[in-house]
Write a protein that holds these residues in place. Sequence first.
Motif, PDB file in Angstrom:
ATOM      1  N   PRO A 278       0.717  -1.222   0.070  1.00 29.85           N
ATOM      2  CA  PRO A 278      -0.043  -0.057   0.101  1.00 29.85           C
ATOM      3  C   PRO A 278       0.873   1.309   0.017  1.00 29.85           C
ATOM      4  N   ASP A 279       1.959   1.278   0.613  1.00 25.72           N
ATOM      5  CA  ASP A 279       2.760   2.631   0.805  1.00 25.72           C
ATOM      6  C   ASP A 279       3.501   2.573  -0.597  1.00 25.72           C
ATOM      7  N   MET A 280       4.033   1.416  -1.302  1.00 27.23           N
ATOM      8  CA  MET A 280       4.370   1.562  -2.543  1.00 27.23           C
ATOM      9  C   MET A 280       3.306   2.155  -3.755  1.00 27.23           C
ATOM     10  N   ILE A 281       1.954   1.800  -3.317  1.00 31.59           N
ATOM     11  CA  ILE A 281       1.131   2.365  -4.502  1.00 31.59           C
ATOM     12  C   ILE A 281       0.963   3.703  -4.261  1.00 31.59           C
ATOM     13  N   GLU A 282       0.912   4.194  -2.734  1.00 31.99           N
ATOM     14  CA  GLU A 282       0.787   5.726  -2.721  1.00 31.99           C
ATOM     15  C   GLU A 282       2.013   6.399  -3.079  1.00 31.99           C
ATOM     16  N   PHE A 283       3.230   6.119  -2.845  1.00 32.79           N
ATOM     17  CA  PHE A 283       4.284   6.375  -3.212  1.00 32.79           C
ATOM     18  C   PHE A 283       4.459   6.687  -4.501  1.00 32.79           C
ATOM     19  N   PHE A 284       3.928   5.665  -5.385  1.00 33.68           N
ATOM     20  CA  PHE A 284       4.278   5.828  -6.928  1.00 33.68           C
ATOM     21  C   PHE A 284       3.186   6.465  -7.601  1.00 33.68           C
ATOM     22  N   SER A 285       1.909   6.574  -7.016  1.00 32.80           N
ATOM     23  CA  SER A 285       0.764   7.303  -7.309  1.00 32.80           C
ATOM     24  C   SER A 285       1.144   8.816  -7.210  1.00 32.80           C
ATOM     25  N   ASN A 286       1.755   9.222  -6.162  1.00 31.59           N
ATOM     26  CA  ASN A 286       2.203  10.598  -5.777  1.00 31.59           C
ATOM     27  C   ASN A 286       3.041  11.091  -6.827  1.00 31.59           C
ATOM     28  N   LYS A 287       4.253  10.118  -6.985  1.00 36.82           N
ATOM     29  CA  LYS A 287       5.347  10.645  -7.952  1.00 36.82           C
ATOM     30  C   LYS A 287       4.888  10.850  -9.339  1.00 36.82           C
ATOM     31  N   LEU A 288       4.140   9.981  -9.906  1.00 30.32           N
ATOM     32  CA  LEU A 288       3.520  10.178 -11.182  1.00 30.32           C
ATOM     33  C   LEU A 288       2.432  11.114 -11.179  1.00 30.32           C
TER      34      LEU A 288
ATOM     35  N   SER B  76      12.034   1.629 -11.080  1.00 26.23           N
ATOM     36  CA  SER B  76      11.200   1.976 -10.083  1.00 26.23           C
ATOM     37  C   SER B  76      11.759   1.309  -8.708  1.00 26.23           C
ATOM     38  N   GLU B  77      12.538   0.358  -9.063  1.00 24.59           N
ATOM     39  CA  GLU B  77      13.214  -0.387  -7.516  1.00 24.59           C
ATOM     40  C   GLU B  77      14.171   0.780  -6.996  1.00 24.59           C
ATOM     41  N   TYR B  78      14.815   1.506  -7.775  1.00 22.50           N
ATOM     42  CA  TYR B  78      15.941   2.310  -7.039  1.00 22.50           C
ATOM     43  C   TYR B  78      14.794   3.670  -6.570  1.00 22.50           C
ATOM     44  N   LEU B  79      13.826   3.799  -7.367  1.00 23.35           N
ATOM     45  CA  LEU B  79      13.127   4.966  -6.628  1.00 23.35           C
ATOM     46  C   LEU B  79      12.406   4.476  -5.142  1.00 23.35           C
TER      47      LEU B  79
ATOM     48  N   GLU C 195      15.134   4.313  -2.522  1.00 25.80           N
ATOM     49  CA  GLU C 195      15.824   5.583  -2.378  1.00 25.80           C
ATOM     50  C   GLU C 195      14.798   6.345  -1.206  1.00 25.80           C
ATOM     51  N   HIS C 196      13.678   6.173  -1.686  1.00 23.85           N
ATOM     52  CA  HIS C 196      12.444   6.523  -0.911  1.00 23.85           C
ATOM     53  C   HIS C 196      12.390   6.109   0.524  1.00 23.85           C
ATOM     54  N   LYS C 197      12.441   4.617   0.712  1.00 25.01           N
ATOM     55  CA  LYS C 197      11.981   4.159   1.936  1.00 25.01           C
ATOM     56  C   LYS C 197      13.601   3.966   2.985  1.00 25.01           C
TER      57      LYS C 197
ATOM     58  N   TYR D 133       9.342  13.539 -13.792  1.00 25.68           N
ATOM     59  CA  TYR D 133       8.152  13.040 -13.552  1.00 25.68           C
ATOM     60  C   TYR D 133       7.099  13.681 -14.170  1.00 25.68           C
ATOM     61  N   ALA D 134       7.143  14.980 -14.476  1.00 23.27           N
ATOM     62  CA  ALA D 134       5.867  15.353 -15.265  1.00 23.27           C
ATOM     63  C   ALA D 134       5.835  14.846 -16.746  1.00 23.27           C
ATOM     64  N   GLY D 135       7.026  14.536 -17.321  1.00 20.84           N
ATOM     65  CA  GLY D 135       7.054  13.756 -18.709  1.00 20.84           C
ATOM     66  C   GLY D 135       6.484  12.579 -18.448  1.00 20.84           C
ATOM     67  N   MET D 136       6.788  11.885 -17.515  1.00 20.88           N
ATOM     68  CA  MET D 136       6.257  10.450 -17.362  1.00 20.88           C
ATOM     69  C   MET D 136       4.607  10.547 -17.139  1.00 20.88           C
ATOM     70  N   ASN D 137       4.318  11.465 -16.570  1.00 22.08           N
ATOM     71  CA  ASN D 137       2.886  11.739 -16.200  1.00 22.08           C
ATOM     72  C   ASN D 137       1.948  12.052 -17.466  1.00 22.08           C
ATOM     73  N   LEU D 138       2.656  12.933 -18.354  1.00 23.02           N
ATOM     74  CA  LEU D 138       2.207  13.115 -19.801  1.00 23.02           C
ATOM     75  C   LEU D 138       2.077  12.232 -20.443  1.00 23.02           C
ATOM     76  N   TYR D 139       3.241  11.291 -20.708  1.00 23.06           N
ATOM     77  CA  TYR D 139       3.134  10.074 -21.307  1.00 23.06           C
ATOM     78  C   TYR D 139       1.959   9.181 -21.087  1.00 23.06           C
ATOM     79  N   LEU D 140       1.966   8.829 -19.642  1.00 28.54           N
ATOM     80  CA  LEU D 140       0.665   7.987 -19.114  1.00 28.54           C
ATOM     81  C   LEU D 140      -0.547   8.463 -19.645  1.00 28.54           C
ATOM     82  N   ASN D 141      -0.949   9.859 -19.673  1.00 18.31           N
ATOM     83  CA  ASN D 141      -2.169  10.405 -19.981  1.00 18.31           C
ATOM     84  C   ASN D 141      -2.394  10.374 -21.277  1.00 18.31           C
ATOM     85  N   GLN D 142      -1.236  10.608 -22.192  1.00 18.41           N
ATOM     86  CA  GLN D 142      -1.340  10.606 -23.644  1.00 18.41           C
ATOM     87  C   GLN D 142      -1.789   9.158 -24.117  1.00 18.41           C
ATOM     88  N   ASN D 143      -1.037   8.084 -23.325  1.00 13.88           N
ATOM     89  CA  ASN D 143      -1.011   6.817 -24.104  1.00 13.88           C
ATOM     90  C   ASN D 143      -1.790   5.723 -23.151  1.00 13.88           C
ATOM     91  N   LYS D 144      -2.716   6.076 -22.046  1.00 15.62           N
ATOM     92  CA  LYS D 144      -3.268   5.037 -21.229  1.00 15.62           C
ATOM     93  C   LYS D 144      -4.341   4.210 -22.277  1.00 15.62           C
TER      94      LYS D 144
END
Length: 837
Positions: free
Chosen positions: A276-286, A368-371, A374-376, A441-452
Amino acid sequence: MKYNTYMYTKNTLLGKKLVLLISLFTFFLVEAQDYSGYNPSSTMINDLVHTKLKVGFDIPNEKLLGEEWVTLKPHFYPTDSLTLDAKGMEISTVKLANGKDLKYSYQNSKLKIQLDKTYKKGEEYEIYIKYTAIPSTVTQKGSAAINSAKGLYFINPRGEEKDKPTQIWTQGETEASSCWFPTIDAPNQKTSQEIYITVPDQYVTLSNGVLKSGIKNSDGTRTDYWKFDQKHAPYLFFMGIGDFAVVKDKWKNIPVEYYVEKEFEPYAKQIFGDTPDMIEFFSNKLQYPYPWEKYSQMVARDYVSGAMENTTSTLHAENAQQKPGQLIDKNSWEPVIAHELFHHWFGDLATNESWANLPVNEAFANYSEYLWLEHKYGKDYAEEHRAEELDGYLNGGENFTKDLIRFQYKDKEDMFDAVSYNKGGLVLHMLRNYLGDDAFYAGMNLYLNQNKYKATEAHHLRLAWEEISGKDLNWFFNQWFFGNGHPKLKVSYTYNDTKKSVTVTITQTQEPKFQFPLDIDIYENGKANHHQVWAKATETNTFEIPSKTKPQLVNVNPDNILLAEITMEKTPEQYIYQYKNSPEYSSRKEAIHKVADLQTSNPLALETLLQAASSDPFEGLRVFAISQLDLTNPKVKQKSASVLEKIATSDKKTLVQAEAIKQLGELDAAKYLNLFKKSFESPSYGIKAAAIEASVKGDKALGKELADKVDDKNPGKDLELAIAKALIANQDNSKLDLISKNFLNLLMYAKSQQEADTYFAILRTIMSGDYPVETKNIVDSIVKIYPQAKKYSFGDLMKQVMEASLQMKQGALNINPSNNSLKKQVSMISEGLNKMM
């Protein structure tokens, strides 16, 4: 997907020691790469729309009895035909869902259907197919971990293997979902799905999406109905069936579940509880919330890989299941858990359109393993992980000729390597540092929104980051995504007292030449002045950097951000200074490695090494420094003894204590037997394993006594290996099952020919007698590792072991020709050898 059988994985069977041995061979393999022509994305004639399945099983005979209703539509051009992938099947009915029979042919794993009319773009039609899937007949090439991708796997289907549960699970990547239902098995297809799964009532089921109902039938079976309304690629379809405990968790209002064997139910949240913490972390980062309606993770026996990101339903290998004694040391599976979860954005939501573009999925999951680490845990912990990824890439010379995005591959399975994974993650780390976190991270967000819910390629990534950052990134993508290799640099510097400047000269020795930003630290009066320069794609680059005094140290690429091999001469004093003054993990590790080379001749180097061993702020570097002590040298032994004793009994990290105990065993095992006995009482399995191994060196009987106290039937690899060594040292064959499961690990980590001969003696015992379980353990482990061993010129040894095993087992059968068990073992080895051909 995460492969734990890759050469570049720290915990792989072909471990670091062997990597160093076989890397000598890889130089000769570089020119031998065999690339075929261009491998395009699959041509889209018909588009999948929805897939409905009803499946049951003939478990003892390893068959799936299926019905399918598949809805499709022409992609653009009108069509009157449909071709589906269907491997290893018997097809009994093909018709329109409204009942009209259709003409079809089925050969070469292709089900070709003549439709009732010509359908136009946007015009949907539904086909009904009744079929039997027989995965044992599938012969298509599998991943690096397996010889045949059967798609559907029956584990212990007839209950013949003691202490192994009966399970059924699927593995779709790359194109093996078509082994259990007809489909267009290409990553650029997307479909919603629903599955009715009928199983014996004692089993639980898992599939994509949400369980809508479970209805008990009069024959002792139950039919579970799973529904997934969003769209994903066919390779992400999943079924898992078995006698599992289901441990429930949640993230916000989204169910999170862990399917584990009942023995591990009490520890499921210790293993997977960070999810659950991973889901929260990745959701926030992206800035993109987890996009699916649930997340489940299942652990399966005999899985063919490390783990697989089936949408909403990740499947893990049994290595994920750990006991508290292992988890107190380290959750070794934590990076894999993060990896597969991150795929639910990069891979499941936005999917590579072709296998040539696999890094669009895997590079992100790898990084993502690194991210997460690094966070934890902080940057040092993450940097240690990245260093292991870099070692894995650099230790395979054949990696250097491969483009990251490569359309010229011999087989799509070849894409699953240290380039797509390791190098891909390392490239993203460079890009993150070049763009800065916000733009990255903003670029990753844009990529996901454009290509979901779409299929993508690397250019979509470039365009998204360019749009966000305003920077042209063709130079970066052409080098790192569409090119191969990496910079190999020779660095030197001079100081000009008149100009008060340092001239740094960088020579690129590789082809092609690269351009890149490069960090250089100039140390004056104990302080680092940070500079970033830009190297052009030329052989020589020279940079003049101001410095008021002659530098105490010039440190190039201090944080190892640039993926490069760098040669730079430094004095012993400079390496000692570097360790004591550089904050970066990679700079400290480089310095430890260099002072270790000097420990027997330079007292200050030894002092620095012991300082690192006892007080480096990061436990990983303390372990590394301890492991570098040369205890064959009398002076090092004398200086190290008291330091190691203190570390072994008082360091706050169990793995550091364990490494010190191992070294005390090398230093003077007989002297420290009481310390080993006391250490064995630790709850840490790492410390227990070290105590057993160290005790064996001083008192074989004590080593076995400690090993016999371990009452956990599944203590994990490290402790199992220590127990096996204690048994072998005492010539105790009472647990040959355990020894045989670890035979290859024992052999690969043998420190001498004498030790290796001891393990081969165990092989002779097993293969010269009636040992069915032990024989199967060895055969299975060799067959599993053979594809990768062959790739690294180690396959011949594996084949020789198997051929010798067959000869010995056949000799045993000749003595007892009526022994049916021996006959089965001979057949087992023969079948294993056939798989290796």
